[in-house]
Design a protein around this motif. Sequence first.
Motif, short mmCIF file in Angstrom:
data_model
loop_
_atom_site.label_atom_id
_atom_site.label_comp_id
_atom_site.label_asym_id
_atom_site.label_seq_id
_atom_site.Cartn_x
_atom_site.Cartn_y
_atom_site.Cartn_z
N GLU A 1 -24.39 -26.07 5.28
CA GLU A 1 -25.36 -25.04 5.65
C GLU A 1 -26.34 -24.78 4.51
O GLU A 1 -27.55 -24.63 4.73
CB GLU A 1 -24.64 -23.74 6.03
CG GLU A 1 -23.87 -23.79 7.33
CD GLU A 1 -22.58 -24.61 7.23
OE1 GLU A 1 -22.19 -25.23 8.24
OE2 GLU A 1 -21.96 -24.64 6.13
N SER A 2 -25.84 -24.74 3.29
CA SER A 2 -26.71 -24.57 2.13
C SER A 2 -27.67 -25.74 2.01
O SER A 2 -28.86 -25.56 1.71
CB SER A 2 -25.87 -24.44 0.86
OG SER A 2 -26.69 -24.30 -0.28
N GLN B 1 -32.34 -23.16 15.11
CA GLN B 1 -31.49 -24.35 15.04
C GLN B 1 -30.00 -24.00 15.08
O GLN B 1 -29.20 -24.77 15.61
CB GLN B 1 -31.81 -25.15 13.77
CG GLN B 1 -33.21 -25.74 13.74
CD GLN B 1 -33.43 -26.80 14.81
OE1 GLN B 1 -32.48 -27.42 15.31
NE2 GLN B 1 -34.69 -27.01 15.19
N PHE B 2 -29.62 -22.86 14.55
CA PHE B 2 -28.21 -22.49 14.46
C PHE B 2 -27.81 -21.44 15.50
O PHE B 2 -26.75 -20.83 15.39
CB PHE B 2 -27.88 -21.96 13.06
CG PHE B 2 -27.73 -23.02 12.03
CD1 PHE B 2 -26.48 -23.51 11.69
CD2 PHE B 2 -28.83 -23.57 11.40
CE1 PHE B 2 -26.33 -24.51 10.74
CE2 PHE B 2 -28.71 -24.56 10.45
CZ PHE B 2 -27.45 -25.04 10.11
N ARG B 3 -28.65 -21.25 16.51
CA ARG B 3 -28.41 -20.17 17.47
C ARG B 3 -27.10 -20.30 18.23
O ARG B 3 -26.52 -19.31 18.68
CB ARG B 3 -29.58 -20.09 18.47
CG ARG B 3 -29.73 -21.33 19.35
CD ARG B 3 -31.07 -21.35 20.06
NE ARG B 3 -31.23 -22.50 20.95
CZ ARG B 3 -31.57 -23.71 20.54
NH1 ARG B 3 -31.77 -23.95 19.25
NH2 ARG B 3 -31.70 -24.70 21.41
N CYS C 1 -27.15 -18.40 11.13
CA CYS C 1 -28.23 -18.05 10.21
C CYS C 1 -28.49 -16.55 10.26
O CYS C 1 -29.62 -16.09 10.15
CB CYS C 1 -29.49 -18.82 10.55
SG CYS C 1 -30.48 -19.31 9.12
N SER C 2 -27.42 -15.78 10.44
CA SER C 2 -27.54 -14.34 10.61
C SER C 2 -27.97 -13.66 9.31
O SER C 2 -27.60 -14.08 8.22
CB SER C 2 -26.21 -13.75 11.10
OG SER C 2 -25.15 -14.20 10.29
N GLY D 1 -19.71 -28.47 23.90
CA GLY D 1 -20.34 -28.51 22.59
C GLY D 1 -20.02 -27.30 21.75
O GLY D 1 -19.13 -26.50 22.06
N ILE D 2 -20.79 -27.12 20.67
CA ILE D 2 -20.50 -26.05 19.73
C ILE D 2 -20.78 -24.67 20.33
O ILE D 2 -20.28 -23.66 19.83
CB ILE D 2 -21.32 -26.21 18.44
CG1 ILE D 2 -22.83 -26.28 18.75
CG2 ILE D 2 -20.87 -27.44 17.66
CD1 ILE D 2 -23.71 -26.34 17.52
N ASP D 3 -21.58 -24.62 21.41
CA ASP D 3 -21.84 -23.34 22.06
C ASP D 3 -20.82 -23.01 23.13
O ASP D 3 -20.86 -21.93 23.73
CB ASP D 3 -23.24 -23.34 22.68
CG ASP D 3 -23.38 -24.40 23.78
OD1 ASP D 3 -22.68 -25.44 23.70
OD2 ASP D 3 -24.18 -24.18 24.71
#
Length: 360
Positions: A115-116, A87-89, A95-96, A311-313
């Motif tokens: 995120e938490s 989901q966070f790729r 999500c490392s 977008g975010i990517d």
Amino acid sequence: MLLLWKLLWSLLMLAQAAMGNWWNLAVPLSDQSGNTSLEAVTTLRKESCHRLEFLVERQKKLCMLSDKMIQVLQTGAMQAVEECQHQFRNSRWNCSIVENSTDIFGGVLKYKSRESAFVHALSSAALAHAVARACSRGELNDCSCDSKVRKRTPRHWQWGGCSEDIRYGEIYSRDFLDSREDRTTDEGLVNLHNNDAGRRAVRSRMQRVCKCHGMSGSCSVRVCWRRLPQLHVVGDALSTRYEGASHVKVSVVERKKGKNLRKIRPIHADMKKPNKTDLVYLEDSPDYCEPNEELGILGTRGRTCNRTSAGIDGCRLLCCGRGYQTRVQDYEVKCKCRFVWCCRVQCEICRFKRDHHVCN
């Protein structure tokens, strides 16, 4: 809380000092390319539960309910980490996993951020999902298929097969995860809300699956059962909730009789009150653009970005305004494939060049 991710990781470090939570039940292994994969490195046993010092007593008892329960916990942890990374790729925080740390995500989740909130909801959902799936497979002692669903009497079909028992999955997830939270603190109250939102995301997406029976495909009898959604479907739903998560505070509501109540409220009065399926958070997120060794944040330098995406990517957002470099990479694919009698497929190798954009 920070539980679901720790159990596997912790077994590798069991001889060391006890850790605070159980999220490390998923073990990170890096291949030669530097990518992180998740796989079990040991067969966990029921007797391991009491050795996990970061579990509270209630959690140890729940862990020991069945010979295979600790493996179910392991499976839930691995699936949750993989889904988080999926989901966070494309996000600044992807999500490392942080190696050589007592927490699989470093210190990122010390912030009570969006995120938490997502990780708590996903962990709760993944645990409920894994337990319900294990019940239907006959892997646990205290549950099997959902028998209560058969008490309903549909008109044009009948219950049959094995309905997966999401009720038991929810009960176990609630008992295991919520037992660690302190409702009298702001963080505990918010974590409990997000835990419940994760479980609701699974329950609301249960599917009814049917199969026809009868002579010559007549479907004279239609038998149906309930099936769990794929965890990807739940992850997609929680990702949408993450994007619209509510920044909240905890207020004390005075009552004329009895104890005062602690309620989650929007941080600003003109904001929509979050419902039971929304994710909520107390603090703004830390800066994920630059490395932060203390928090285990890797930063975005060297990350691959999409030059054409807004977008975010996209390179503008992911690279945090630092710009990017374009590198040309060679790659090979099979092409011009044809069937050769008999019986094989013969292909040629085609070579191409492609641009690869990397954040400065």
